[in-house]
Write a protein that holds these residues in place. Structure first.
Motif, PDB file in Angstrom:
ATOM      1  N   TRP A 120       0.901  -1.100  -0.013  1.00 47.92           N
ATOM      2  CA  TRP A 120       0.038   0.002   0.083  1.00 47.92           C
ATOM      3  C   TRP A 120       0.812   1.278   0.016  1.00 47.92           C
ATOM      4  O   TRP A 120       0.463   2.262  -0.736  1.00 47.92           O
ATOM      5  CB  TRP A 120      -0.880   0.133   1.146  1.00 47.92           C
ATOM      6  CG  TRP A 120      -1.538   1.133   1.091  1.00 47.92           C
ATOM      7  CD1 TRP A 120      -1.911   2.245   2.064  1.00 47.92           C
ATOM      8  CD2 TRP A 120      -2.572   1.885   0.257  1.00 47.92           C
ATOM      9  NE1 TRP A 120      -2.542   3.304   1.718  1.00 47.92           N
ATOM     10  CE2 TRP A 120      -3.194   3.090   0.498  1.00 47.92           C
ATOM     11  CE3 TRP A 120      -2.940   1.409  -1.078  1.00 47.92           C
ATOM     12  CZ2 TRP A 120      -3.981   3.910  -0.098  1.00 47.92           C
ATOM     13  CZ3 TRP A 120      -3.973   2.162  -1.989  1.00 47.92           C
ATOM     14  CH2 TRP A 120      -4.326   3.359  -1.546  1.00 47.92           C
ATOM     15  N   GLU A 121       1.822   1.333   0.937  1.00 49.29           N
ATOM     16  CA  GLU A 121       2.641   2.537   0.716  1.00 49.29           C
ATOM     17  C   GLU A 121       3.199   2.934  -0.566  1.00 49.29           C
ATOM     18  O   GLU A 121       3.050   4.186  -0.974  1.00 49.29           O
ATOM     19  CB  GLU A 121       3.804   2.397   2.028  1.00 49.29           C
ATOM     20  CG  GLU A 121       3.222   2.835   3.155  1.00 49.29           C
ATOM     21  CD  GLU A 121       2.561   4.067   3.423  1.00 49.29           C
ATOM     22  OE1 GLU A 121       2.687   5.143   2.964  1.00 49.29           O
ATOM     23  OE2 GLU A 121       0.997   3.968   4.013  1.00 49.29           O
ATOM     24  N   ALA A 122       3.771   2.038  -1.248  1.00 52.44           N
ATOM     25  CA  ALA A 122       4.350   2.179  -2.401  1.00 52.44           C
ATOM     26  C   ALA A 122       3.273   2.535  -3.535  1.00 52.44           C
ATOM     27  O   ALA A 122       3.295   3.410  -4.455  1.00 52.44           O
ATOM     28  CB  ALA A 122       5.269   0.986  -3.052  1.00 52.44           C
ATOM     29  N   VAL A 123       2.103   1.871  -3.740  1.00 51.09           N
ATOM     30  CA  VAL A 123       0.918   1.972  -4.376  1.00 51.09           C
ATOM     31  C   VAL A 123       0.374   3.447  -4.199  1.00 51.09           C
ATOM     32  O   VAL A 123       0.117   4.071  -5.225  1.00 51.09           O
ATOM     33  CB  VAL A 123      -0.221   0.832  -4.124  1.00 51.09           C
ATOM     34  CG1 VAL A 123      -1.509   1.237  -4.687  1.00 51.09           C
ATOM     35  CG2 VAL A 123       0.205  -0.269  -4.668  1.00 51.09           C
ATOM     36  N   GLU A 162      -6.822   6.268   2.644  1.00 51.10           N
ATOM     37  CA  GLU A 162      -6.501   5.229   3.566  1.00 51.10           C
ATOM     38  C   GLU A 162      -6.485   3.831   3.087  1.00 51.10           C
ATOM     39  O   GLU A 162      -7.525   3.781   2.192  1.00 51.10           O
ATOM     40  CB  GLU A 162      -6.964   5.294   5.066  1.00 51.10           C
ATOM     41  CG  GLU A 162      -6.535   6.623   5.544  1.00 51.10           C
ATOM     42  CD  GLU A 162      -5.027   6.929   5.654  1.00 51.10           C
ATOM     43  OE1 GLU A 162      -4.329   6.100   5.964  1.00 51.10           O
ATOM     44  OE2 GLU A 162      -4.639   8.374   5.398  1.00 51.10           O
ATOM     45  N   TRP A 163      -5.690   3.024   3.310  1.00 52.38           N
ATOM     46  CA  TRP A 163      -5.731   1.467   2.917  1.00 52.38           C
ATOM     47  C   TRP A 163      -7.120   0.871   3.093  1.00 52.38           C
ATOM     48  O   TRP A 163      -7.898   0.474   1.991  1.00 52.38           O
ATOM     49  CB  TRP A 163      -4.770   0.731   3.656  1.00 52.38           C
ATOM     50  CG  TRP A 163      -5.143  -0.993   3.370  1.00 52.38           C
ATOM     51  CD1 TRP A 163      -5.404  -1.751   4.297  1.00 52.38           C
ATOM     52  CD2 TRP A 163      -4.924  -1.546   2.059  1.00 52.38           C
ATOM     53  NE1 TRP A 163      -5.657  -2.975   3.759  1.00 52.38           N
ATOM     54  CE2 TRP A 163      -5.275  -2.958   2.130  1.00 52.38           C
ATOM     55  CE3 TRP A 163      -4.484  -1.202   1.047  1.00 52.38           C
ATOM     56  CZ2 TRP A 163      -5.524  -3.646   1.373  1.00 52.38           C
ATOM     57  CZ3 TRP A 163      -4.493  -2.187  -0.272  1.00 52.38           C
ATOM     58  CH2 TRP A 163      -4.708  -3.650   0.115  1.00 52.38           C
ATOM     59  N   GLU A 164      -7.770   0.866   4.141  1.00 49.00           N
ATOM     60  CA  GLU A 164      -9.006   0.289   4.433  1.00 49.00           C
ATOM     61  C   GLU A 164     -10.010   0.968   3.293  1.00 49.00           C
ATOM     62  O   GLU A 164     -11.109   0.019   2.856  1.00 49.00           O
ATOM     63  CB  GLU A 164      -9.566   0.554   5.898  1.00 49.00           C
ATOM     64  CG  GLU A 164      -8.792  -0.034   6.978  1.00 49.00           C
ATOM     65  CD  GLU A 164      -7.183   0.759   7.161  1.00 49.00           C
ATOM     66  OE1 GLU A 164      -7.231   2.072   6.702  1.00 49.00           O
ATOM     67  OE2 GLU A 164      -6.401   0.013   7.633  1.00 49.00           O
ATOM     68  N   SER A 165     -10.049   2.228   3.197  1.00 48.62           N
ATOM     69  CA  SER A 165     -11.413   2.705   2.131  1.00 48.62           C
ATOM     70  C   SER A 165     -10.941   2.066   0.895  1.00 48.62           C
ATOM     71  O   SER A 165     -11.785   1.697   0.122  1.00 48.62           O
ATOM     72  CB  SER A 165     -11.078   4.381   2.294  1.00 48.62           C
ATOM     73  OG  SER A 165     -11.992   4.545   1.418  1.00 48.62           O
TER      74      SER A 165
END
Length: 165
Positions: free
Chosen positions: A12-15, A36-39
């Motif tokens: 996720w951070e790179a994406v 945020e990742w969850e969303s």
């Protein structure tokens, strides 16, 4: 060599960084910040989101599908997102990702893929057209961005192997 694999939560951070690079161009999306990742995780089709990785293990770009509706009649229709890291643009990464996403989407029963692309984003329009998308219209002055109304081209790709032929 480019390797494509399923996007993992640990990516996720790179994406997210690649998404932010796209946002900063002003021609990728109306969004002004990455979620945020969850969303993001909840809004994209779980098995149909991929990353392209180079020989050094660096994520070069990502592609994913978002359902267009929760109604069962639209179960085979999704919107495409393709984002390439700034340092990897122009190296066919988008070609690899979009081709792979199309193949995997058809294997999963998707018969129509669509995209909404700012009319100024010629590279993205060209990439999609190369992979069988066609412009079916546009939405005039769909939204304001930095005080300027933006038009969005509507592109669609119908599968030749899934759904109505």
């Amino acid at each position: 060599m480019v390797t494509i694999r399923i996007l993992q939560p640990s990516d996720w951070e790179a994406v997210r960084q690649i998404y932010m690079e796209g946002i900063s161009t002003g021609n990728a999306t109306f969004e002004t910040k990455a979620p945020e990742w969850e969303s993001w995780d909840q809004s994209h089709v779980s098995g149909l989101r991929f990353v392209a990785i180079n020989d050094e293990g660096k994520i070069m770009g990502w592609a994913a599908l978002t359902p267009v509706s929760g109604r069962c009649v639209y179960a085979g229709v999704a919107e495409v997102s393709v984002y390439i890291g700034a340092e990897f643009r122009g190296q066919k990464t988008g070609d690899f990702l979009l081709s792979y996403l199309i193949r995997k989407s058809e294997e999963s029963g998707y018969w129509t893929l669509q995209a909404g692309i700012f009319e100024e984003n010629a590279a993205s329009i060209g990439l999609h057209q190369k992979h069988g998308f066609r412009i079916i219209g546009y939405r005039e002055k769909l939204g304001k961005m930095n005080g300027t109304w933006r038009n969005v081209n509507l592109l669609e790709r119908r599968s030749k192997t899934v759904g109505i032929k």
